[in-house]
Design a protein around this motif. Sequence first.
Motif, PDB file in Angstrom:
ATOM      1  N   LEU A 279     -20.277 -21.327  25.648  1.00  0.00           N
ATOM      2  CA  LEU A 279     -19.333 -20.428  26.322  1.00  0.00           C
ATOM      3  C   LEU A 279     -20.045 -19.664  27.440  1.00  0.00           C
ATOM      4  O   LEU A 279     -19.537 -19.542  28.555  1.00  0.00           O
ATOM      5  N   THR A 280     -21.233 -19.156  27.123  1.00  0.00           N
ATOM      6  CA  THR A 280     -21.984 -18.390  28.117  1.00  0.00           C
ATOM      7  C   THR A 280     -22.174 -19.220  29.389  1.00  0.00           C
ATOM      8  O   THR A 280     -21.902 -18.755  30.491  1.00  0.00           O
ATOM      9  N   SER A 283     -18.717 -20.353  31.114  1.00  0.00           N
ATOM     10  CA  SER A 283     -17.978 -19.244  31.730  1.00  0.00           C
ATOM     11  C   SER A 283     -18.687 -18.805  33.008  1.00  0.00           C
ATOM     12  O   SER A 283     -18.055 -18.353  33.954  1.00  0.00           O
ATOM     13  N   ARG A 284     -19.989 -18.980  33.025  1.00  0.00           N
ATOM     14  CA  ARG A 284     -20.736 -18.660  34.239  1.00  0.00           C
ATOM     15  C   ARG A 284     -20.417 -19.671  35.344  1.00  0.00           C
ATOM     16  O   ARG A 284     -20.160 -19.311  36.491  1.00  0.00           O
ATOM     17  N   GLU A 287     -17.056 -18.970  36.694  1.00  0.00           N
ATOM     18  CA  GLU A 287     -17.081 -17.794  37.565  1.00  0.00           C
ATOM     19  C   GLU A 287     -17.631 -18.169  38.949  1.00  0.00           C
ATOM     20  O   GLU A 287     -17.122 -17.712  39.970  1.00  0.00           O
ATOM     21  N   ARG A 291     -15.485 -17.584  42.374  1.00  0.00           N
ATOM     22  CA  ARG A 291     -16.006 -16.824  43.518  1.00  0.00           C
ATOM     23  C   ARG A 291     -15.986 -17.685  44.782  1.00  0.00           C
ATOM     24  O   ARG A 291     -15.694 -17.187  45.866  1.00  0.00           O
ATOM     25  N   ARG A 300      -9.298 -15.782  43.980  1.00  0.00           N
ATOM     26  CA  ARG A 300      -9.933 -16.436  42.832  1.00  0.00           C
ATOM     27  C   ARG A 300      -8.944 -17.392  42.161  1.00  0.00           C
ATOM     28  O   ARG A 300      -9.262 -18.507  41.826  1.00  0.00           O
TER      29      ARG A 300
ATOM     30  N   GLU B  16     -24.825  -8.777  36.547  1.00  0.00           N
ATOM     31  CA  GLU B  16     -24.959  -8.045  37.798  1.00  0.00           C
ATOM     32  C   GLU B  16     -24.713  -6.575  37.552  1.00  0.00           C
ATOM     33  O   GLU B  16     -24.064  -6.222  36.583  1.00  0.00           O
ATOM     34  N   ASN B  65     -17.826 -13.001  30.654  1.00  0.00           N
ATOM     35  CA  ASN B  65     -18.832 -13.947  31.152  1.00  0.00           C
ATOM     36  C   ASN B  65     -20.109 -13.190  31.515  1.00  0.00           C
ATOM     37  O   ASN B  65     -20.105 -11.965  31.638  1.00  0.00           O
ATOM     38  N   PRO B  66     -21.231 -13.928  31.643  1.00  0.00           N
ATOM     39  CA  PRO B  66     -22.513 -13.234  31.803  1.00  0.00           C
ATOM     40  C   PRO B  66     -22.608 -12.342  33.052  1.00  0.00           C
ATOM     41  O   PRO B  66     -23.409 -11.428  33.070  1.00  0.00           O
ATOM     42  N   TYR B  67     -21.765 -12.584  34.055  1.00  0.00           N
ATOM     43  CA  TYR B  67     -21.843 -11.739  35.248  1.00  0.00           C
ATOM     44  C   TYR B  67     -21.339 -10.316  34.985  1.00  0.00           C
ATOM     45  O   TYR B  67     -21.884  -9.351  35.480  1.00  0.00           O
ATOM     46  N   TYR B  68     -20.251 -10.209  34.242  1.00  0.00           N
ATOM     47  CA  TYR B  68     -19.679  -8.879  33.989  1.00  0.00           C
ATOM     48  C   TYR B  68     -20.197  -8.306  32.679  1.00  0.00           C
ATOM     49  O   TYR B  68     -20.286  -7.098  32.513  1.00  0.00           O
ATOM     50  N   PRO B 154     -11.638  -9.109  37.814  1.00  0.00           N
ATOM     51  CA  PRO B 154     -12.363  -8.503  36.696  1.00  0.00           C
ATOM     52  C   PRO B 154     -12.948  -7.148  37.086  1.00  0.00           C
ATOM     53  O   PRO B 154     -12.945  -6.213  36.275  1.00  0.00           O
TER      54      PRO B 154
END
Lengths: 515, 172
Positions: A279-280, A283-284, A287, A291, A300, B16, B65-68, B154
């Motif tokens: 998932l990590t 999901s990255r 994202e 973006r 988005r 981030e 997610n790892p960014y937020y 987000p």
Amino acid sequence: MSTDMMEPQRTRLPANMPSSRLRVDREQWLRTAEDLRESGARLLTLWGTDDRDRDSGFRIAAAYLLTDSVVVVEHLIKETSAPSYPSIAGLFPAALRMQRAVHDLLGISTDEVDTRNWLRHGGWPETVFPLRRDVDGNRQYPIVSEPYPYVEVEGDGVHEISVGPVHAGTIEPGNFRFSVVGEKVLRLEERLGYTHKGIAKLFENFSQEAGHSLAARVSGDSAVAFSWAYCSALEAITGITCPMRAVALRALALEHERLANHMGDLGGLGNDAGFAFGLTHFSRLKEDLLRANSVAFGARYLLDYVIPGGVAVDLTADASRLLLELYDTLESSVTNMRAIYDNHAGLQDRFREAGRLEQNTAEKLGAIGLIGRASGIACDLRVDHPWSPYNSLAVKMIVQTGGDVAARVQVRFDEVVESLRLCRALLAELPIEAIQTPVSIAAANLLGIGLIEGWRGPVMIALETGPDGGIRRCHAHDPSWQNWPLIDYAILGNIVPDFPLINKSFNLSYSGHDG
Amino acid sequence: MFNTLSRMLHTGLLTEPLPVPNEAIPALETLQKDVLGILGRALCIRHVDAGSCNGCELEIQALTNPYYNLEGAGIKFVASPRHADLLLVTGPVSVNMEEALKRTYDAMPDPKLVIALGDCGACGGVFAKSYASRGSVASVIPVNNTIAGCPPSPAAILGCILQTVRSSAVEA
Ligand code: SF4
């Protein structure tokens, strides 16, 4: 059945792929369905319309996918005090819930035994059929709670577990009633309709040129597919051809939608099988893609990107370079993740054999889209009925025969790779020209359809124009309609704790289904 | 296993500093400190989809997610309204979800905060009011704050959560 057997009564139907309409009487309605079933046609959707004002009757329509085209079969029901038509659910089981929904909205019934409400949960009176033209769609009614007669399962040690409508997690609402012995599921009964927002009635307040914005919001995760289907129908009716640059950009956006959803699901499936690492990472990656969407398409999520006559935002040369770089990163990361998934014994143990939908069950029940392809049903509009620009892309059919969670994971991995190839091909051949062309207002009473293979499967819009640039009727169909009932079969014999994983592997739309 | 480890090492840490939609929103550490200062523990959020198109859900999911890295800031999603400090509601309220939404709200312990997320939650959006929709969340349960956008980003969601927690602390 090929379309020439119907030649005599057939007329051409404006659409983004070869399509025709066939008007039939009550008896032919069923006979045509029988012939179509025999020939291996698939049911795309079924809907009703109140045409009493114009044709002194209600109209029931069904769209079928044939090997060479699409046919819309229509039957005008002249009897208006107790309108009815013969059910086609014996031939196409997926029609059952659609027919129940048609009854809730229009008060047209069938000869089916199951007459339970489907979309109406007591939020409006039983005697009110909101899609009838003489019913005020804005009127609000107090809720009268009505218990839903679930099918009872009896036997030694059988007990029931009811889950929902509100679930533990960020997902949409629906109710699942499990009949279990120990942990084993004997039966699952779904109840949907919780997010019904009256979209079909709302369309009647929209102008032809604004309807795409409502279409995009039928199911937000398939916004590009729905808005493109809507625009295709409108453009086919008005005889407009979009500039090729706009067409290519629409396909690029559609493939991005597929990529984003597939990557989200691949991560979610890893997580539901106890592998949070999946998932990590996914999901990255998702994202990163979202973006890039902001840069390339101006948002988005592309709810307002596909517009009648073209697209809203042009792609700059810089954005195009950024996308090409991103595709390389995504491809290597996804390939890497796939090796990790494939070699992870714990994951494979959860994926394999879980939620198996055998090919013959899938065939019989009319599985469609991604779920069909994971059960050996090779059906993808981009391959079988390629509309522009897919007719010049030679899309590869992705198919798996396993029918289990593992197969649905593999289809997603393969489709990600194929989508990336398509995105690169689209960018390589992107014509330099305008991204919009003006769309004129269509005359009243014209029907057209738009069909787009979204990430879940074929999304369809049937649009009928009204006077003064208005909409007389617009029916939006999400492939989740066909695939929701399949989960009831896929779960049989599995244990309750595996339900979230199996459900996730289907990842169907509640909103798209509920309308 | 080796693959997994090497993937972890190569990817490194992605979180981030909190994306800044406007000047009023501080960095992630400040957010965490605020949450701790106000509640003395993690902020527990319950999400209810009251009839959304599912677009807003996608952006809520993105928060983890790892960014937020929402959980890293001491904010977590909980499975029961009884454990929740804040209710995050998406969608116009469909008549078929009205009862479930009210029940979820009632089940939350006091004091409770409610955020209506997205244009639909804030004002009904394209769906407005109809035989099937009650429109905004505020027409069904009391709402403390709304987040415009279709769907909101987000960063905007995170900013609003923080602002809501802050102003409730000031009031208290
Ligand atoms: S605000 Fe937009 S994205 Fe959110 S539920 Fe409404 S239509 Fe969907």
